[in-house]
Design an enzyme around this catalytic site. Structure first.
Site, short mmCIF file in Angstrom:
data_model
loop_
_atom_site.label_atom_id
_atom_site.label_comp_id
_atom_site.label_asym_id
_atom_site.label_seq_id
_atom_site.Cartn_x
_atom_site.Cartn_y
_atom_site.Cartn_z
N ASN A 10 0.87 -1.18 0.00
CA ASN A 10 0.00 0.00 0.00
C ASN A 10 0.90 1.22 0.00
OD1 ASN A 10 -1.85 2.02 0.40
ND2 ASN A 10 -2.21 1.54 2.56
N LYS A 12 0.05 4.24 -0.36
CA LYS A 12 -0.64 5.44 0.15
C LYS A 12 -0.46 6.61 -0.82
CE LYS A 12 0.36 3.63 4.70
NZ LYS A 12 0.02 3.75 6.09
N HIS A 96 -9.57 0.86 4.49
CA HIS A 96 -8.31 1.10 5.21
C HIS A 96 -8.58 2.06 6.37
CE1 HIS A 96 -4.25 2.45 6.09
NE2 HIS A 96 -3.82 1.36 5.47
N GLU A 98 -7.05 4.52 7.43
CA GLU A 98 -6.87 5.96 7.11
C GLU A 98 -8.11 6.51 6.41
OE1 GLU A 98 -3.06 5.58 5.18
OE2 GLU A 98 -2.14 5.07 7.10
N GLU A 168 -5.55 -5.08 10.51
CA GLU A 168 -4.61 -3.98 10.68
C GLU A 168 -4.96 -3.22 11.96
OE1 GLU A 168 -2.54 -2.94 6.75
OE2 GLU A 168 -4.24 -1.62 6.98
N GLY A 174 1.94 2.49 10.67
CA GLY A 174 2.85 3.62 10.51
C GLY A 174 3.46 4.11 11.81
N SER A 214 3.13 -1.91 10.46
CA SER A 214 4.58 -1.84 10.69
C SER A 214 5.30 -3.16 10.39
CB SER A 214 4.87 -1.34 12.11
OG SER A 214 4.36 -0.03 12.28
C1 PEP Z 1 -0.88 0.14 5.78
O1 PEP Z 1 -0.87 1.25 5.30
O2 PEP Z 1 -1.77 -0.66 5.46
C2 PEP Z 1 0.18 -0.24 6.72
C3 PEP Z 1 0.10 -1.40 7.30
O3 PEP Z 1 1.17 0.69 6.92
P1 PEP Z 1 2.57 0.44 7.68
O4 PEP Z 1 3.15 -0.85 7.14
O5 PEP Z 1 3.41 1.61 7.33
O6 PEP Z 1 2.27 0.34 9.15
#
Ligand code: PEP
Length: 250
Positions: A10, A12, A96, A98, A168, A174, A214
Site C-alpha cells: 500500500n 498510500k 483502510h 486511514e 490492521e 505507521g 509496521s
Molecule cells: C498500511 O498502510 O496498510 C500499513 C500497514 O502501513 P505500515 O506498514 O506503514 O504500518
C-alpha cells in the site's frame, strides 16, 4: 487447507507515476525467482496505469487503494470500479483505517464498496482492526466481529472465497509498533471464525487474512509463521524495492 501467501504493498499517497515505474524496474529482478507468494502493488489512482504497464507479464497484480461503490456519477474526486477495471487493476483495498479515520468511512460504506467490488470482478482487500482505546478497553474481538459482520452483509459465500482480509490494528499502522505474532494470530483466528459463522466454513478456509501494521523485513517471518496469517499488507516498508522484496521473500 493451504492458502497461497499474498503480500500487498500500500503506497498510500506516495510516488508519482515516474517514481512508481522506477520502483517496478528495480523490484522485478529482485522477485523474479520467487513463486511462493502472490504480490499485489497498490499505487495511487494516478499511478495505476503506469504500474499496470510496468508489471506486464510478471505475474504481479495491481490494485486500487480505494473506490466509490457507484459505477459512475456526480462524485467529484472519486474513482469507480469500472475505472479501476479499465486501467487493469484486479484488486482494491477497501476500508483502510486511514479512510475510516480521515475520510469518515463507515462499516456500512465499506459494505457497499465490497458488494460493488464483487459485482465488478475486483478482489477486495478488506481492512479491519481496532484502535488502541478499543484494545485497551478489552474490545478487540467485539470490534473485529462487528466490522466483519457489517462488511460482509449480503455477500454470497461462493463469491467470498477469493476475498482477502487484512487485520490492521490501527495503533500499529505507521507507528513502528507491531502486534506480537501471538496477538495477530489470535485476532486472525477470531476473524476467520466470524467469517465461518457468517459465510460458512468453505469461504472461511479459502479467504486469505493478511496482517498489516509496521511489517518490516526483520519481523515478517515471525508473523508469517503463525498458521492463521496468510501474508502481509505493507505500507512504509513497501516503498523501497529492496525492503519490500525482503518481505516477499521472508
Ligand atoms: C498500511 O498502510 O496498510 C500499513 C500497514 O502501513 P505500515 O506498514 O506503514 O504500518
Amino acid at each position: 487447507m493451504s492458502r497461497k501467501p499474498l503480500i500487498a504493498a500500500n503506497w498510500k499517497m506516495y510516488k508519482t507515476p515516474a517514481q512508481a515505474e522506477e520502483f517496478v524496474k528495480k523490484f522485478l529482478p529482485l522477485v523474479a525467482e520467487q513463486t511462493r507468494a502472490e504480490i499485489v502493488l497498490c499505487p495511487s489512482a494516478i499511478s495505476l496505469a503506469a504500474v499496470v504497464a510496468a508489471v506486464k507479464d510478471s505475474g504481479i497484480a495491481v490494485g486500487g487503494q480505494n473506490m466509490h461503490w457507484a459505477e459512475e456519477g456526480a462524485y467529484t474526486g472519486e474513482t469507480s470500479p469500472l475505472m479501476l477495471k479499465a486501467v487493469g487493476a484486479t484488486h482494491v483495498i477497501i476500508g483502510h483505517s486511514e479512510r475510516r479515520q480521515y475520510f469518515s468511512e463507515t462499516d456500512e460504506m465499506v459494505n457497499q464498496k465490497i458488494l460493488s467490488a464483487v459485482k465488478n470482478n475486483l478482489t477486495p482487500i478488506i481492512c479491519i482492526g481496532e484502535t488502541l482505546d478499543e484494545r485497551e478497553a478489552g474490545k478487540t474481538e467485539e470490534v473485529l466481529l462487528r466490522q466483519c459482520q457489517i462488511a460482509l452483509k449480503g455477500v454470497v459465500p461462493e463469491s467470498a472465497e477469493s476475498f482477502v482480509m487484512a487485520y490492521e490494528p490501527v495503533w500499529a499502522i505507521g507507528t513502528g509498533r507491531t502486534a506480537t505474532p501471538e496477538m495477530a494470530g489470535l485476532a486472525h483466528f477470531h476473524i476467520r471464525s466470524q467469517v465461518a459463522r457468517l459465510l460458512g466454513r468453505k469461504a472461511a478456509d479459502a479467504i486469505r487474512i493478511l496482517y498489516g501494521g509496521s511489517v518490516k523485513p526483520d519481523n515478517a517471518s515471525a508473523l508469517a509463521n503463525q498458521p492463521e496469517i496468510d501474508g502481509a499488507l505493507v505500507g512504509g516498508a513497501s516503498l523501497d524495492p529492496l525492503s519490500f522484496s525482503k518481505i516477499v521473500d521472508y
